[in-house]
Design a protein around this motif. Structure first.
Motif, PDB file in Angstrom:
ATOM      1  N   ILE A 104      33.802  39.956  27.080  1.00 16.50           N
ATOM      2  CA  ILE A 104      33.563  38.729  27.832  1.00 16.50           C
ATOM      3  C   ILE A 104      34.265  38.848  29.182  1.00 16.50           C
ATOM      4  N   GLY A 105      33.473  39.076  30.217  1.00  7.63           N
ATOM      5  CA  GLY A 105      33.997  39.181  31.568  1.00  7.63           C
ATOM      6  C   GLY A 105      33.883  37.845  32.277  1.00  7.63           C
ATOM      7  N   SER A 106      33.389  37.875  33.507  1.00 10.40           N
ATOM      8  CA  SER A 106      33.219  36.642  34.277  1.00 10.40           C
ATOM      9  C   SER A 106      32.310  36.924  35.458  1.00 10.40           C
ATOM     10  N   CYS A 107      31.595  35.889  35.894  1.00 10.37           N
ATOM     11  CA  CYS A 107      30.734  36.053  37.069  1.00 10.37           C
ATOM     12  C   CYS A 107      31.556  36.399  38.308  1.00 10.37           C
ATOM     13  N   VAL A 108      32.849  36.010  38.324  1.00 10.20           N
ATOM     14  CA  VAL A 108      33.675  36.345  39.488  1.00 10.20           C
ATOM     15  C   VAL A 108      34.109  37.802  39.473  1.00 10.20           C
ATOM     16  N   GLY A 109      33.852  38.504  38.380  1.00  5.18           N
ATOM     17  CA  GLY A 109      34.080  39.930  38.346  1.00  5.18           C
ATOM     18  C   GLY A 109      32.948  40.690  39.006  1.00  5.18           C
ATOM     19  N   GLU A 110      31.882  39.965  39.327  1.00  5.12           N
ATOM     20  CA  GLU A 110      30.705  40.531  39.987  1.00  5.12           C
ATOM     21  C   GLU A 110      30.641  40.117  41.453  1.00  5.12           C
ATOM     22  N   ARG A 111      30.940  38.850  41.688  1.00  4.41           N
ATOM     23  CA  ARG A 111      30.879  38.296  43.034  1.00  4.41           C
ATOM     24  C   ARG A 111      31.909  37.181  43.136  1.00  4.41           C
ATOM     25  N   MET A 112      32.852  37.329  44.031  1.00  2.00           N
ATOM     26  CA  MET A 112      33.990  36.405  44.089  1.00  2.00           C
ATOM     27  C   MET A 112      33.811  35.359  45.184  1.00  2.00           C
ATOM     28  N   MET A 113      33.729  34.091  44.759  1.00  2.00           N
ATOM     29  CA  MET A 113      33.574  33.006  45.721  1.00  2.00           C
ATOM     30  C   MET A 113      34.533  31.851  45.452  1.00  2.00           C
ATOM     31  N   THR A 114      35.469  32.050  44.524  1.00  2.00           N
ATOM     32  CA  THR A 114      36.333  30.958  44.103  1.00  2.00           C
ATOM     33  C   THR A 114      37.787  31.239  44.468  1.00  2.00           C
ATOM     34  N   PRO A 115      38.314  30.631  45.521  1.00  2.00           N
ATOM     35  CA  PRO A 115      39.721  30.831  45.873  1.00  2.00           C
ATOM     36  C   PRO A 115      40.634  30.437  44.712  1.00  2.00           C
ATOM     37  N   GLY A 116      41.748  31.153  44.593  1.00  2.00           N
ATOM     38  CA  GLY A 116      42.695  30.845  43.527  1.00  2.00           C
ATOM     39  C   GLY A 116      42.528  31.684  42.286  1.00  2.00           C
ATOM     40  N   LEU A 117      41.531  32.579  42.293  1.00  2.00           N
ATOM     41  CA  LEU A 117      41.279  33.401  41.106  1.00  2.00           C
ATOM     42  C   LEU A 117      41.298  34.899  41.455  1.00  2.00           C
ATOM     43  N   VAL A 118      42.133  35.265  42.395  1.00  2.00           N
ATOM     44  CA  VAL A 118      42.140  36.652  42.870  1.00  2.00           C
ATOM     45  C   VAL A 118      42.483  37.627  41.746  1.00  2.00           C
ATOM     46  N   ALA A 119      43.605  37.421  41.073  1.00  2.00           N
ATOM     47  CA  ALA A 119      44.022  38.339  40.014  1.00  2.00           C
ATOM     48  C   ALA A 119      43.038  38.306  38.847  1.00  2.00           C
ATOM     49  N   TYR A 120      42.601  37.123  38.493  1.00  2.00           N
ATOM     50  CA  TYR A 120      41.634  36.969  37.404  1.00  2.00           C
ATOM     51  C   TYR A 120      40.355  37.748  37.708  1.00  2.00           C
ATOM     52  N   ALA A 121      39.831  37.584  38.916  1.00  2.00           N
ATOM     53  CA  ALA A 121      38.606  38.274  39.296  1.00  2.00           C
ATOM     54  C   ALA A 121      38.792  39.789  39.256  1.00  2.00           C
ATOM     55  N   ALA A 122      39.960  40.253  39.667  1.00  2.00           N
ATOM     56  CA  ALA A 122      40.233  41.689  39.650  1.00  2.00           C
ATOM     57  C   ALA A 122      40.190  42.241  38.232  1.00  2.00           C
ATOM     58  N   THR A 123      40.764  41.495  37.276  1.00  2.00           N
ATOM     59  CA  THR A 123      40.740  41.966  35.885  1.00  2.00           C
ATOM     60  C   THR A 123      39.330  41.957  35.325  1.00  2.00           C
ATOM     61  N   LYS A 124      38.529  40.982  35.706  1.00  2.00           N
ATOM     62  CA  LYS A 124      37.165  40.923  35.191  1.00  2.00           C
ATOM     63  C   LYS A 124      36.266  41.979  35.839  1.00  2.00           C
ATOM     64  N   GLY A 125      36.569  42.340  37.097  1.00  2.00           N
ATOM     65  CA  GLY A 125      35.872  43.462  37.703  1.00  2.00           C
ATOM     66  C   GLY A 125      36.204  44.754  36.972  1.00  2.00           C
ATOM     67  N   ALA A 126      37.450  44.868  36.530  1.00  2.00           N
ATOM     68  CA  ALA A 126      37.855  46.039  35.757  1.00  2.00           C
ATOM     69  C   ALA A 126      37.130  46.082  34.413  1.00  2.00           C
ATOM     70  N   ILE A 127      36.922  44.927  33.806  1.00  7.04           N
ATOM     71  CA  ILE A 127      36.188  44.864  32.534  1.00  7.04           C
ATOM     72  C   ILE A 127      34.763  45.379  32.720  1.00  7.04           C
ATOM     73  N   LYS A 128      34.148  45.030  33.829  1.00  5.50           N
ATOM     74  CA  LYS A 128      32.793  45.501  34.119  1.00  5.50           C
ATOM     75  C   LYS A 128      32.745  47.025  34.123  1.00  5.50           C
ATOM     76  N   MET A 129      33.681  47.651  34.813  1.00  5.73           N
ATOM     77  CA  MET A 129      33.687  49.105  34.892  1.00  5.73           C
ATOM     78  C   MET A 129      34.100  49.741  33.565  1.00  5.73           C
ATOM     79  N   PHE A 130      34.961  49.078  32.835  1.00  6.95           N
ATOM     80  CA  PHE A 130      35.338  49.562  31.500  1.00  6.95           C
ATOM     81  C   PHE A 130      34.109  49.630  30.597  1.00  6.95           C
ATOM     82  N   ALA A 131      33.285  48.597  30.639  1.00  9.69           N
ATOM     83  CA  ALA A 131      32.068  48.580  29.818  1.00  9.69           C
ATOM     84  C   ALA A 131      31.134  49.725  30.201  1.00  9.69           C
ATOM     85  N   GLN A 132      30.980  49.950  31.489  1.00  9.24           N
ATOM     86  CA  GLN A 132      30.105  51.036  31.937  1.00  9.24           C
ATOM     87  C   GLN A 132      30.634  52.392  31.478  1.00  9.24           C
ATOM     88  N   GLY A 133      31.930  52.616  31.696  1.00  9.83           N
ATOM     89  CA  GLY A 133      32.508  53.900  31.336  1.00  9.83           C
ATOM     90  C   GLY A 133      32.475  54.164  29.842  1.00  9.83           C
TER      91      GLY A 133
END
Length: 246
Positions: A139-168
């Motif tokens: 379970i990732g997040s839409c902000v791991g794909e495209r970030m438009m929500t201030p205040g979620l910088v670290a959260y978005a970074a972890t969810k972007g990592a989840i996206k690449m983890f799934a691919q790998g």
């Protein structure tokens, strides 16, 4: 149709919100379900009770998602109880909304440990038991794909990592017929992110449907990816966000 009859599913963070919805839906599809929780045994037992009341099989296991030993023990207990593991869902996660410059090191560590390190720990523990043809669902997040929500910088970074983890990971386990997919929710009405909360206004405006989604929207996608009709979908990030990223 009981698409998951005679299957076993393991859901981290399954005592409330999206995790609870996923557990109930997988049970409705015929799976025996184990859910983990860190705190709030009553909530976890309530999920188990509701599943059992509907004729399903479920168990709740206390296991902090950042504790490798506890998570491994929980997976082992699930397999010992139900005899197999077919579907693993990593749902445990958290967000600490605040400007990045104001975020403490302790808060950064918490978000990274739970959202990313915890996902690696639990997935590795599950993979040791997962049957050929099984499902790993993150379970990732839409902000791991495209970030438009201030205040979620670290959260978005972890969810972007989840996206690449799934691919790998999909590349490593595909030979066993195991699929690995990343479900990316948008704003979903839960206790942690209520549609009636102050923080909801900017999120709602970003959606194409001008509303929050429901737990059932995510659970339905998870159930599909866990089922037999999704056997040729892997390494994908499937966004369920009401058009937030449109």
């Amino acid at each position: 149709m009981a698409n998951l009859a005679n299957k076993t599913a393991f859901v981290t963070g399954g005592s409330r919100g999206i995790g609870a919805g996923i557990a109930k839906r997988l049970a409705a599809e015929g799976a025996s379900v184990a859910v983990t929780y860190t705190k709030g045994a009553d909530a976890a037992l309530s999920v188990v009770y509701e599943i059992e009341r509907s004729g399903g099989r479920a168990m709740a296991i206390q296991a902090d998602a950042t504790d490798a030993k506890a998570v491994t023990t929980a997976v082992d207990k699930t397999v010992a109880t139900y005899g197999r593991l077919d579907v693993f869902v990593n749902n445990a996660g958290t967000a600490i909304p605040k400007p990045f410059l104001e975020t403490t090191l302790e808060e950064l560590d918490r978000v990274i440990d739970l959202n990313f390190r915890g996902a690696l720990i639990a997935t590795q523990a599950a993979l040791r038991h997962l049957r050929d043809g099984g499902r790993i669902i993150l379970i990732g997040s839409c902000v791991g794909e495209r970030m438009m929500t201030p205040g979620l910088v670290a959260y978005a970074a972890t969810k972007g990592a989840i996206k690449m983890f799934a691919q790998g990971l999909s590349r490593e386990v595909g030979g066993r017929g195991i699929t690995v997919n990343n479900i990316q929710p948008g704003p979903i009405d839960t206790d942690l992110n209520p549609a009636a909360g102050d923080w909801a206004t900017p999120q709602t405006v970003l959606t194409a449907l001008n509303r929050y989604g429901h737990v059932e929207d995510i659970a339905a996608m998870v159930a599909f990816v866990a089922g037999p009709e999704a056997a040729y979908i892997t390494g994908a990030s499937l966004t369920v966000d009401g058009g937030t990223n449109a």
